[in-house]
Design an enzyme around this catalytic site. Structure first.
Site, PDB file in Angstrom:
ATOM      1  N   ARG A  99      -4.841  10.413   4.346  1.00  0.00           N
ATOM      2  CA  ARG A  99      -3.604  11.245   4.313  1.00  0.00           C
ATOM      3  C   ARG A  99      -2.598  11.182   3.609  1.00  0.00           C
ATOM      4  NH1 ARG A  99      -2.261  13.527   9.168  1.00  0.00           N
ATOM      5  NH2 ARG A  99      -0.127  13.250   8.424  1.00  0.00           N
ATOM      6  N   LYS A 110       0.939  -1.093   0.121  1.00  0.00           N
ATOM      7  CA  LYS A 110       0.056   0.088  -0.085  1.00  0.00           C
ATOM      8  C   LYS A 110       0.696   1.157   0.011  1.00  0.00           C
ATOM      9  CE  LYS A 110      -1.837   1.450   4.085  1.00  0.00           C
ATOM     10  NZ  LYS A 110      -1.291   2.823   4.540  1.00  0.00           N
ATOM     11  N   ASN A 111       1.846   1.246   0.985  1.00  0.00           N
ATOM     12  CA  ASN A 111       2.672   2.337   1.194  1.00  0.00           C
ATOM     13  C   ASN A 111       3.551   2.755  -0.080  1.00  0.00           C
ATOM     14  OD1 ASN A 111       0.999   3.048   3.293  1.00  0.00           O
ATOM     15  ND2 ASN A 111       2.630   2.327   4.874  1.00  0.00           N
ATOM     16  N   ASP A 128       4.454   0.105  12.241  1.00  0.00           N
ATOM     17  CA  ASP A 128       3.106  -0.614  11.695  1.00  0.00           C
ATOM     18  C   ASP A 128       2.953  -1.899  12.086  1.00  0.00           C
ATOM     19  OD1 ASP A 128       2.455   1.900  10.468  1.00  0.00           O
ATOM     20  OD2 ASP A 128       3.232   1.167   8.458  1.00  0.00           O
ATOM     21  N   ASP A 130      -4.372  12.266  13.111  1.00  0.00           N
ATOM     22  CA  ASP A 130      -5.371  11.155  13.055  1.00  0.00           C
ATOM     23  C   ASP A 130      -5.169  10.384  14.205  1.00  0.00           C
ATOM     24  OD1 ASP A 130      -2.932   9.706  12.759  1.00  0.00           O
ATOM     25  OD2 ASP A 130      -3.308   9.055  10.681  1.00  0.00           O
TER      26      ASP A 130
HETATM   27  N1  EPU Z   1       6.881  13.706  11.213  1.00  0.00           N
HETATM   28  C1  EPU Z   1       6.902  15.482  11.708  1.00  0.00           C
HETATM   29  N2  EPU Z   1       7.184  16.191  10.667  1.00  0.00           N
HETATM   30  C2  EPU Z   1       7.204  15.724   9.089  1.00  0.00           C
HETATM   31  C3  EPU Z   1       7.001  14.627   8.870  1.00  0.00           C
HETATM   32  C4  EPU Z   1       6.737  13.641   9.856  1.00  0.00           C
HETATM   33  O1  EPU Z   1       6.975  15.517  12.642  1.00  0.00           O
HETATM   34  O2  EPU Z   1       7.385  16.865   8.248  1.00  0.00           O
HETATM   35  C5  EPU Z   1       6.762  12.941  12.141  1.00  0.00           C
HETATM   36  C6  EPU Z   1       5.326  12.569  12.124  1.00  0.00           C
HETATM   37  O3  EPU Z   1       4.534  13.234  12.838  1.00  0.00           O
HETATM   38  C7  EPU Z   1       5.369  11.065  12.771  1.00  0.00           C
HETATM   39  C8  EPU Z   1       6.958  10.682  12.134  1.00  0.00           C
HETATM   40  O4  EPU Z   1       7.440  11.746  12.006  1.00  0.00           O
HETATM   41  O5  EPU Z   1       5.460  11.174  14.188  1.00  0.00           O
HETATM   42  C9  EPU Z   1       6.836   9.644  11.232  1.00  0.00           C
HETATM   43  O6  EPU Z   1       6.234  10.352   9.966  1.00  0.00           O
HETATM   44  P1  EPU Z   1       6.713   9.722   8.493  1.00  0.00           P
HETATM   45  O7  EPU Z   1       6.711  10.860   7.706  1.00  0.00           O
HETATM   46  O8  EPU Z   1       7.980   8.950   8.388  1.00  0.00           O
HETATM   47  O9  EPU Z   1       5.616   8.687   8.311  1.00  0.00           O
HETATM   48  P2  EPU Z   1       4.383   8.998   7.197  1.00  0.00           P
HETATM   49  O10 EPU Z   1       4.825   9.237   5.840  1.00  0.00           O
HETATM   50  O11 EPU Z   1       3.313   9.801   7.802  1.00  0.00           O
HETATM   51  C10 EPU Z   1       4.293   6.511   6.563  1.00  0.00           C
HETATM   52  C11 EPU Z   1       3.266   5.528   6.391  1.00  0.00           C
HETATM   53  C12 EPU Z   1       2.910   4.953   7.649  1.00  0.00           C
HETATM   54  C13 EPU Z   1       3.979   4.418   8.446  1.00  0.00           C
HETATM   55  C14 EPU Z   1       5.152   5.552   8.536  1.00  0.00           C
HETATM   56  C15 EPU Z   1       6.458   4.982   9.223  1.00  0.00           C
HETATM   57  C16 EPU Z   1       2.250   5.888   4.158  1.00  0.00           C
HETATM   58  C17 EPU Z   1       0.975   6.365   3.517  1.00  0.00           C
HETATM   59  N3  EPU Z   1       2.127   5.973   5.524  1.00  0.00           N
HETATM   60  O12 EPU Z   1       3.756   7.648   7.010  1.00  0.00           O
HETATM   61  O13 EPU Z   1       2.055   3.954   7.498  1.00  0.00           O
HETATM   62  O14 EPU Z   1       3.580   4.132   9.790  1.00  0.00           O
HETATM   63  O15 EPU Z   1       5.577   6.036   7.435  1.00  0.00           O
HETATM   64  O16 EPU Z   1       6.977   4.044   8.750  1.00  0.00           O
HETATM   65  O17 EPU Z   1       3.290   5.555   3.643  1.00  0.00           O
HETATM   66  C18 EPU Z   1       0.030   2.720   7.930  1.00  0.00           C
HETATM   67  O18 EPU Z   1       0.022   1.866   6.534  1.00  0.00           O
HETATM   68  O19 EPU Z   1      -0.963   2.009   8.427  1.00  0.00           O
HETATM   69  C19 EPU Z   1       0.613   3.574   8.005  1.00  0.00           C
HETATM   70  C20 EPU Z   1       0.282   4.705   9.226  1.00  0.00           C
END
Ligand code: EPU
Length: 429
Positions: free
Chosen positions: A95, A25-26, A308, A119
């Site tokens: 998101r 998915k991601n 995850d 979220d």
């Molecule tokens: N963060 C910040 N500032 C930013 C970006 C991130 O503070 O500018 C913080 C976030 O608040 C969080 C942490 O950094 O606490 C991690 O965020 P990250 O950007 O790494 O995650 P994401 O891109 O929002 C993706 C996956 C998540 C997965 C995370 C970590 C997708 C769509 N989502 O999220 O997947 O948990 O990476 O591996 O790719 C899921 O699939 O259920 C899911 C939540």
């Protein structure tokens, strides 16, 4: 499309057999967004049949693309000039829609995307996306719930140090940098297999990227990219879910479609718990005969233990022999669903980002509610180790990330039923 339907599983199950895991998915979501970088028809293959993919297809349609989802293939035809807005009604449901920010800014020089907000698993900021794009020459503001970015003269290369290896920020900056003028270096970049997958697809589109899979990405901007056909990497989180489910139920499961190498630390925990893991090329087998032993687990960015899989780690600890310390370092709200695990009889105490879990031989079936994708799957899996029946409600969350979840469980020998079949129309394909 909110279902309030439920999945019911009978406890005391032992998972045995084979399960095939599809595309991640991601990764697929970002690969679909990346097609915006080139006009024409691109094909993203091996996409999972889940709600989130259907929503991303809708995001792209609203930007003027035609999207055909057939089986596990997404054909996306991007116009010469795609739109530049993503509205709250879609971003609220997905998101990950924020990943159109980078490619649209690169293509159009202007983009307006609804701010995704927080979220169920945490606050999830955008500061690193914003700081990185600003360094590349974008002017970014926020108003009326939108993030508005413009770079009328085009983006330029820059050196960017991320405070944390954010998956989303790395992807957005990467997709902006491939069409920026000059060289961009992203330091402390995320290294997930999904990032490598995105780099592979962008390279096939004509991008110049060095360092995929390392913490320094060097991107030399090009003037234009071309459409592509690309197959999505396998879903390591779905694969890891089955690995933990096998370990928790003293099962024997062969997981196909994801190499063991994508789950090294997670599978090492299964081994520490007493399981045997056999890598089989693009598959692996997990087997365990006795009650799992307690293991301490700490979530970290890849190649660390994936956040995850935190619900599965708690599930394993909840039925293991002994006490485990589980630490969550990525999302501040990941432990919210612990109350539901406690309803199943798990002995879990949380303090900040730590959870102390005292394992019990058996949990006790109860009605519980899913709060997000991974918590939902984790609760169903925990229900497999409970006495009696566990009824998990709000399973539309599970549909967002796990294709064929109920069928997979059934194929592995679980007595499971779902009150209402997932609405095929909700998937849009
Ligand atoms: N963060 C910040 N500032 C930013 C970006 C991130 O503070 O500018 C913080 C976030 O608040 C969080 C942490 O950094 O606490 C991690 O965020 P990250 O950007 O790494 O995650 P994401 O891109 O929002 C993706 C996956 C998540 C997965 C995370 C970590 C997708 C769509 N989502 O999220 O997947 O948990 O990476 O591996 O790719 C899921 O699939 O259920 C899911 C939540």
């Amino acid at each position: 499309m909110a279902h309030v339907d439920v999945i019911r599983v009978k406890g005391g199950a032992r998972l045995a057999g084979e399960v095939a895991v599809g595309g991640a998915k991601n990764s697929a979501l970002k690969l679909m967004a990346a097609t915006l970088l080139a006009p024409g028809a691109s094909v993203v293959a091996n996409v999972p049949r889940i709600t989130d993919i259907a929503i991303m297809a809708e995001v792209l349609r609203r930007l003027g693309c035609t999207v055909a989802l057939e089986g596990t293939s997404a054909t996306i035809t991007v116009p010469d000039e795609p739109g530049s807005e993503a509205d709250y009604d879609l971003v609220r449901r997905l998101r990950a829609s924020i990943c159109v920010l980078g490619p649209l800014l690169a293509r159009r020089g202007y983009v307006r995307v609804a701010h995704p907000g927080g979220d169920a698993i945490g606050s999830r900021g955008l500061d690193m996306h914003v700081a990185g794009l600003s360094r590349m020459g974008a002017d970014i503001s926020g108003e009326h719930g939108f993030v508005i970015a413009s770079a009328p003269g085009g983006l330029h290369g820059a050196t960017i140090w991320l405070d944390f290896p954010s998956v989303g920020a790395t992807e957005n900056l990467l997709m902006a940098a491939v069409l920026a003028k000059g060289v961009t270096e992203i330091d402390n970049a995320a290294r997930e297999p999904e990032i490598v997958d995105l780099c592979t697809m962008l390279t096939a589109m004509g991008a110049h990227i060095d360092g995929a899979g390392t913490s320094t990405l060097r991107i030399e901007g090009v003037d234009e990219l071309r459409p592509v056909e690309h197959a999505t990497v396998g879903d390591r989180i779905v694969a890891g879910t089955w690995a933990f489910a096998a370990a928790m139920t003293r099962g024997d499961v062969t997981v196909r479609g994801v190499p063991a190498a994508y789950l090294e630390i997670a599978l090492d925990k299964v081994v520490s718990a007493g399981g045997a893991v056999e890598p089989l090329g693009d598959a692996f087998r997990v087997r365990i005969d006795d009650r799992p032993r307690a293991v301490d687990i700490v979530t970290l960015p890849y190649p660390g233990f994936a956040t995850d899989l935190l619900p599965m780690a708690l599930g394993l600890a909840a039925v293991a022999e002994g006490s485990s310390l589980i630490t969550e370092n990525i999302f501040d709200g990941r432990f919210l669903f612990v109350n539901e695990m406690v309803r199943l009889g798990a002995d879990i105490r949380t303090d900040g980002h730590h959870a102390v879990v005292r394992g019990r031989e058996r949990l006790s079936g109860a009605p519980v509610a899913a709060t997000d994708i991974r918590a939902g799957a984790g609760l169903v899996v925990a229900g497999l180790c409970a006495e009696g029946v566990t009824e998990v409600s709000h399973v539309h969350h599970i549909d967002r990330g796990y294709p064929d979840f109920v069928q997979n469980l059934r194929d592995l020998g679980v007595e499971v039923e779902r009150d209402k079949a997932p609405d095929e129309e909700a998937f849009g394909f």
